[in-house]
Design an enzyme around this catalytic site. Structure first.
Site, PDB file in Angstrom:
ATOM      1  N   ASN A 156      -6.440  -6.438   4.369  1.00 52.06           N
ATOM      2  CA  ASN A 156      -5.029  -6.755   4.118  1.00 52.06           C
ATOM      3  C   ASN A 156      -5.004  -7.986   3.219  1.00 52.06           C
ATOM      4  O   ASN A 156      -6.047  -8.541   2.844  1.00 52.06           O
ATOM      5  CB  ASN A 156      -4.274  -6.981   5.435  1.00 52.06           C
ATOM      6  CG  ASN A 156      -2.768  -7.069   5.228  1.00 52.06           C
ATOM      7  OD1 ASN A 156      -2.181  -6.225   4.542  1.00 52.06           O
ATOM      8  ND2 ASN A 156      -2.125  -8.097   5.755  1.00 52.06           N
ATOM      9  N   ASP A 166      -4.026  -2.548   3.914  1.00 54.06           N
ATOM     10  CA  ASP A 166      -4.259  -1.820   2.661  1.00 54.06           C
ATOM     11  C   ASP A 166      -5.310  -0.733   2.827  1.00 54.06           C
ATOM     12  O   ASP A 166      -5.310   0.263   2.103  1.00 54.06           O
ATOM     13  CB  ASP A 166      -4.649  -2.794   1.554  1.00 54.06           C
ATOM     14  CG  ASP A 166      -3.445  -3.618   1.167  1.00 54.06           C
ATOM     15  OD1 ASP A 166      -3.183  -4.638   1.826  1.00 54.06           O
ATOM     16  OD2 ASP A 166      -2.724  -3.197   0.241  1.00 54.06           O
ATOM     17  N   ALA A 172       0.792  -1.232   0.000  1.00 55.46           N
ATOM     18  CA  ALA A 172       0.000   0.000   0.000  1.00 55.46           C
ATOM     19  C   ALA A 172       0.835   1.300   0.000  1.00 55.46           C
ATOM     20  O   ALA A 172       0.647   2.152  -0.873  1.00 55.46           O
ATOM     21  CB  ALA A 172      -0.981  -0.034   1.182  1.00 55.46           C
TER      22      ALA A 172
HETATM   23  O1  MRU Z   1      -1.131  -7.212  -3.333  1.00 59.41           O
HETATM   24  P1  MRU Z   1      -0.035  -6.543  -2.555  1.00 59.41           P
HETATM   25  O2  MRU Z   1       1.243  -7.282  -2.557  1.00 59.41           O
HETATM   26  O3  MRU Z   1       0.102  -5.094  -2.943  1.00 59.41           O
HETATM   27  O4  MRU Z   1      -0.586  -6.571  -1.059  1.00 59.41           O
HETATM   28  C1  MRU Z   1       0.227  -6.066  -0.044  1.00 59.41           C
HETATM   29  C2  MRU Z   1      -0.358  -6.216   1.310  1.00 59.41           C
HETATM   30  O5  MRU Z   1      -1.440  -6.741   1.494  1.00 59.41           O
HETATM   31  C3  MRU Z   1       0.416  -5.602   2.438  1.00 59.41           C
HETATM   32  O6  MRU Z   1       0.269  -6.348   3.606  1.00 59.41           O
HETATM   33  C4  MRU Z   1      -0.124  -4.177   2.681  1.00 59.41           C
HETATM   34  O7  MRU Z   1      -0.156  -3.461   1.492  1.00 59.41           O
HETATM   35  C5  MRU Z   1       0.680  -3.447   3.684  1.00 59.41           C
HETATM   36  S1  MRU Z   1       2.263  -3.022   3.062  1.00 59.41           S
HETATM   37  C6  MRU Z   1       3.060  -2.062   4.197  1.00 59.41           C
END
Ligand code: MRU
Length: 348
Positions: free
Chosen positions: A248, A238, A54
């Site tokens: 998340n 997220d 995110a």
């Molecule tokens: O699909 P992604 O890899 O973008 O998903 C990422 C996540 O779910 C993370 O846990 C979230 O973005 C937090 S990152 C600090």
């Protein structure tokens, strides 16, 4: 300009050539960097998950707006198209929309300046968002480290590390800060099917730091949470609704329920920019559905029969009753979240 520590893993940077990102689809076998020279290339990099996580996609979107503006000869006509193209890349992580909005607001405030000055201001703002993100993660680490039990294992899901941010990480930032504070901890990293962010990214980045890490499949989490060896779970987010429901990576909800069942604290580490106080509950958070091939294939190799129907939601929502605390750069929120999150957000 604020100062920030330079970390060995540089996720995303602004350079005179364009926006340089480590290609997260190639890790851990290949450490390669790509340069996005246009906002369309930045949008593609977000959509295809060259850059993901995110806060990192928020920084990427800001830099996408900046590079789009820099290449534009008609800002008034191009800015809405640039912002809309970037906003359409991924729907769940609110940091993406937060960053675009921040860039749009700056543009609107400086619209009477000469175009070169507006472009300069937008580039500076994108770089500021990147540096601020690193400082925010360090603050999250400072607030979170005292919550990590000494001498125990921390379980994490997906990758909420340096790779998912501009540096240091949110959940992995808490782990890094606890290690820096001298705590003797190790990490269990869920592999995180189907995209394998845990196996490919978390395992790699913690190994780079020399933090003792054990990779487990997602289905093993319950077994280890029951064993008494896990001191706490720390994950990223997220989007967090006003009531503390947390979107998340898919699989997080199951880990949270298993943590509560076994009396293990479940913490979410996220910047204030991940809060979406316009949404009363997590049921209103849009969940991205990704390509079936991510489930039917592993690294290009088919693991399912051709033609099988597939579901691939990229995120799930953990109800607030499973969340022990939400660690932000302004402190740790706990239930009732409507009050504690609103209070922390006001300090932003
Ligand atoms: O699909 P992604 O890899 O973008 O998903 C990422 C996540 O779910 C993370 O846990 C979230 O973005 C937090 S990152 C600090």
């Amino acid at each position: 300009m604020s100062t920030a520590t330079v970390y060995s893993i540089e996720t995303i940077q602004w350079t005179p050539e364009g926006v340089v990102m480590i290609d997260q689809t190639r890790l851990p076998r290949h450490t390669e960097y790509i340069t996005c020279r246009t906002y369309v290339e930045v949008a593609d990099a977000i959509r295809t998950m060259v850059v993901r996580g995110a806060p990192a996609i928020g920084v990427a979107a800001a830099m996408g707006v900046a590079i789009g503006a820099l290449r534009s000869e008609n800002l008034a006509a191009d800015m809405p198209v640039i912002c809309e193209t970037l906003a359409k890349t991924r729907p769940t992580a609110v940091n993406l929309f937060w960053a675009i909005e921040r860039m749009r607001t700056l543009y609107q405030r400086s619209v009477l300046l000469p175009p070169a000055r507006i472009q300069e201001a937008l580039v500076a703002e994108a770089q500021r968002i990147r540096l601020e993100d690193i400082a925010i993660n360090e603050a999250i680490g400072r607030h979170g480290a005292p919550l990590v039990p000494d001498g125990k294992t921390v379980l994490t899901h997906c990758n909420a590390g340096a790779l998912a941010t501009a540096g240091f990480g949110t959940a992995l930032g808490v782990i890094r800060a606890a290690v820096q504070a001298g705590k003797k901890i190790d990490v269990f990293a869920d592999e995180t099917r189907p995209f394998l962010q845990g196996a490919r990214l978390t395992a790699w980045e913690l190994q780079q730091d020399g933090i003792e890490t054990t990779l487990i499949t997602d289905s093993m989490a319950g077994h280890f949470l029951k064993s008494g060896r896990i001191g706490c779970v720390v994950v990223g987010a997220d989007r967090i609704a006003a009531n503390g429901d947390v979107a998340n990576k898919i699989g997080t909800y199951g880990v949270a329920v298993l943590a509560k069942e076994n009396g293990v604290p479940f913490y979410v580490a996220a910047p204030i920019s991940t809060l979406d106080l316009t949404l009363a509950t997590g049921d209103l958070i849009p969940i991205e559905e990704r390509a079936a091939s991510e489930v039917t294939h592993v690294q290009g190799v088919a693991v399912a029969p051709e033609g099988i129907r597939v579901a691939n939601p990229a995120f799930d929502v953990t109800p607030n009753r499973y969340v022990t605390g939400i660690i932000t750069e302004h402190g740790v929120a706990s239930a009732p979240y409507e009050e504690s999150l609103a209070r922390l957000a006001r300090r932003a």
